[in-house]
Write a protein that holds these residues in place. Sequence first.
Motif, short mmCIF file in Angstrom:
data_model
loop_
_atom_site.label_atom_id
_atom_site.label_comp_id
_atom_site.label_asym_id
_atom_site.label_seq_id
_atom_site.Cartn_x
_atom_site.Cartn_y
_atom_site.Cartn_z
N ALA A 6 -23.15 -1.37 -1.64
CA ALA A 6 -21.93 -0.66 -1.26
C ALA A 6 -20.89 -1.63 -0.73
N GLU A 16 -26.44 0.12 -1.43
CA GLU A 16 -25.84 1.44 -1.59
C GLU A 16 -26.81 2.53 -1.12
N ARG A 60 -16.82 7.03 1.06
CA ARG A 60 -16.13 5.87 1.63
C ARG A 60 -16.23 5.88 3.15
N THR A 63 -19.67 4.85 4.14
CA THR A 63 -19.84 3.41 3.99
C THR A 63 -19.35 2.68 5.22
N HIS A 207 -16.30 2.41 -2.62
CA HIS A 207 -16.77 2.38 -1.23
C HIS A 207 -15.71 1.83 -0.28
#
Length: 222
Positions: A6, A16, A60, A63, A207
């Motif tokens: 990610a 990820e 996002r 992340t 991400h």
Amino acid sequence: MRESSAARVNGRAVPEQRVEAFLGRNAPRGARLYRSAAPPRGATGHSAAAPARRQRQQRRWATQVVVTDELARRACAERGLEPPDDLEPMSLLTIPETDVADLGSIVAAALAHSPAARALLADLEQEQHVPGPAVRDYYDRNRDRFLTPDALRRGVDPYDDPDPADIQPYRRVRDGIAQELRRAAARRAFFTWLDEARAGVEYAEGHEHPGDPSHPDHEHRH
């Protein structure tokens, strides 16, 4: 088979799978936190988010939480800190709305999710020194916060020259004020650390930060 990442922190991959695992544990709570940070409709020039775009933005956002955890783990290692229990991230617990408002949803979620982030914040708080005059100045400028319980029951107006007996004495509240100011200073130090630590982060496509203007459906929220 090479595991997809990610993000990369100073060249080292953040898998990820960590983001997907976070979403899997915290999707309902995370979605509410992410939406709670949304600007008023029209503030970003977007219409109401379609489900697909909302899902991309939530990934996002997640992340950012996971990367903050990774950065905090590394900072703890550099400082010789061992976070309580272990380094396994936790599911999001109930986060006070005041924390979301004061810290932003990313940092509030990271502190709820990451033992390392909490350990780092606690260490930063230990480093803060609040001089006595600053504590006294806060008391003198915020007498409305220190009405006695009896004065509160009577509805005393703290801005209308209250009787000195209606204000808690300085010696009684001094330690609490100092602790509050240290906590505030530690949060500022945490934000400064995080801004600097993020300089070494590269995000994989899909991400990026939710507010990164380099992707077309960005939104400025934290």
